[in-house]
Design an enzyme around this catalytic site. Structure first.
Site, mmCIF file in Angstrom:
data_model
loop_
_atom_site.group_PDB
_atom_site.id
_atom_site.type_symbol
_atom_site.label_atom_id
_atom_site.label_comp_id
_atom_site.label_asym_id
_atom_site.label_seq_id
_atom_site.Cartn_x
_atom_site.Cartn_y
_atom_site.Cartn_z
ATOM 1 N N CYS A 14 0.804 -1.214 0.000
ATOM 2 C CA CYS A 14 0.000 0.000 0.000
ATOM 3 C C CYS A 14 0.840 1.269 0.000
ATOM 4 C CB CYS A 14 -0.942 0.012 1.199
ATOM 5 S SG CYS A 14 -2.172 -1.300 1.163
ATOM 6 N N HIS A 25 -9.127 3.776 -1.578
ATOM 7 C CA HIS A 25 -7.733 3.359 -1.428
ATOM 8 C C HIS A 25 -7.280 2.586 -2.670
ATOM 9 C CE1 HIS A 25 -4.064 1.786 0.040
ATOM 10 N NE2 HIS A 25 -4.504 0.826 0.829
ATOM 11 N N CYS A 38 0.200 2.051 6.703
ATOM 12 C CA CYS A 38 0.529 0.645 6.912
ATOM 13 C C CYS A 38 0.676 -0.042 5.557
ATOM 14 C CB CYS A 38 -0.536 -0.042 7.756
ATOM 15 S SG CYS A 38 -2.206 0.062 7.092
#
Length: 383
Positions: free
Chosen positions: A89, A338, A368
């Protein structure tokens, strides 16, 4: 000392899964951000020395070094190379770090950094990677070395979010209220035009599709994502499509091309933590970054921490003591979405524009990442 500057930062709107951007080829989606970046910066594209783009699960239309493909699809010079980064990510935040490192080392003067992800085209769920969704085994179970070190337990962001909620005593209600606040902040920001300067309209979409008026009856009726758990789809980030890009420049490039830097990269670092817990790394990474930069959270005017799950941000805030009024002030990934490989650059673009809007000096970004990792960037607004 040498410096790395952000000259320009743009992003497409973030599209919902199956929404306006779902049918757009990832190369065209990334090209939209790059084209707008070059146009707004006024820099001759021939002067760019590299393109570094983040992308997770680079398979299918996202394969073949999507960074290079996005640049070429944008119609820009053949001689400019590109490379694709996968730090899960944090991929496009890492892309900015690599660009800044190139500039700080003196090996490059102008680098495009960003990311792209079409999650509608490349399927992924909360419980599996795109590869698993396409029929491949998970990345861990086939490794005797992994089993010897970490056992046979499930390794997923889904399980980690639940483990965090339990350890930090975060109730479903607390997480849902956090999620609702994310939507409310995003809706207010959109209505006030806070995102207008950072967004380049793309493929008929002019605003983020994710934010929606909270419906408490629906939120409370959702099943948990794990049996007996607390996390639901309402308290998790949205599966999305989008891209973002930033232009990173050296002092020499600023002088040569007559550029006006908007921010200086004050600090970059990345830290790891337990890969099974996976999503807790922003906690030690933030402490490490602040110590290394010689700063405290009191010095930081705004924070962007990715809302992969409400539990991640709430646990981070509990451990750091961060002021919630400085954190994700325009909403986060629970509301805005996201798009994995693009989110780091999207967060940085939003952080820069909000620092400019509010007159803040320092902004901190963290998120994260798979494998139990977290990047941290501290920006100093200029001007």
């Amino acid at each position: 000392m040498p410096a790395a500057y952000i000259v320009e930062a743009v992003r497409t709107p973030v599209g919902r899964r199956g929404g306006a951007l779902s049918g757009v080829h990832p190369a065209d989606l990334g090209a939209a951000a790059i084209s707008a970046l070059m146009e707004r910066s006024g820099v001759d594209p021939a002067a760019v020395e590299d393109v570094i783009f983040g992308c997770v699960d680079a398979v299918g239309p996202q394969a073949g070094d999507i960074a290079r493909t996005c640049w070429l699809v944008a119609g820009l010079p053949d001689h400019v190379p590109g490379t694709t980064v996968d730090r899960q990510c944090g991929s496009s935040q890492q892309a900015v770090h690599f660009a800044a490192q190139a500039v700080l080392s003196g090996t490059a003067d102008l680098v495009v950094a960003g990311g792209v992800q079409n999650m509608s085209a490349i399927p992924i769920s909360y419980a599996m990677t795109a590869g698993q969704a396409l029929g491949f085994a998970d990345p861990f179970s086939g490794s005797p070395g992994w089993r010897a070190r970490y056992g046979d337990g499930e390794v997923s962001q889904f399980r980690s979010a639940e483990m965090i909620a339990e350890k930090w005593s975060l109730s479903r209600d607390v997480m849902e209220r956090f999620a609702v606040r994310s939507h409310e902040r995003a809706i207010a920001a959109r209505a006030e035009g806070r995102f207008d300067r950072e967004i380049v309209p793309a493929f008929g979409l002019t605003a983020d599709e994710g934010p929606r008026e909270p419906n408490w009856a629906k939120i409370r009726s959702l099943p948990t994502l794990m049996h007996g758990g607390r996390v639901t789809a309402a308290t998790a980030s949205q599966i999305s499509d989008g891209s973002a890009a930033l232009l990173i420049a050296s002092e020499a490039a600023v002088r040569t091309h007559g550029l006006t830097p908007r921010a200086r990269v004050d600090h970059i670092s990345v830290r790891g933590a337990d890969p099974v817990w996976m999503l807790t790394a922003p906690i030690p990474a933030t402490a490490h970054a602040l110590a290394k930069a010689g700063r405290t959270l009191d010095d930081i005017d705004l924070v962007e921490i990715n809302e992969a799950f409400a539990s991640v941000v709430l646990a981070w805030a509990a451990e750091t003591g961060a002021d919630p009024e400085k954190v994700n002030v325009n909403g986060g990934a629970i509301a805005l979405g996201h798009p994995l490989g693009a989110t780091g650059a999207r967060l940085m673009t939003t952080l820069l524009h909000e620092l400019e809007r509010t007159g803040g000096r320092f902004g901190l970004q963290t998120m994260c990442e798979g494998g139990g990792q977290a990047n941290v960037t501290i920006l100093e607004r200029l001007g």
